[in-house]
Design a protein around this motif. Sequence first.
Motif: not given
Length: 79
Positions: A1-4, A43-47, A49, A78
């Motif tokens: 999941m991406k978050a900004r 910007e974050l790439d999160l594991d 869901t 998100v």
Amino acid sequence: MKARVQVMLKDGVLDPQGEAVRHALGSLGFEGVEGVRQGKVIELDLDETDPEAARAKVNEMCEKLLANTVIESYAVEVG
């Protein structure tokens, strides 16, 4: 999941970088720019869901590291 995360200086906090950009724009002939506020986007790439769990995790990251909450505000997206 991406978050900004968008981090900006709070209203009333001096922004010397923004003022320098405003001045430079005027020097380049861009008239009518009365104010500039400069911020940052992270910007974050999160594991994660679950969107709500991701938002809670990113908010905690902001409170502990990504934003200086004394002088900065932040907004989390998100998706």
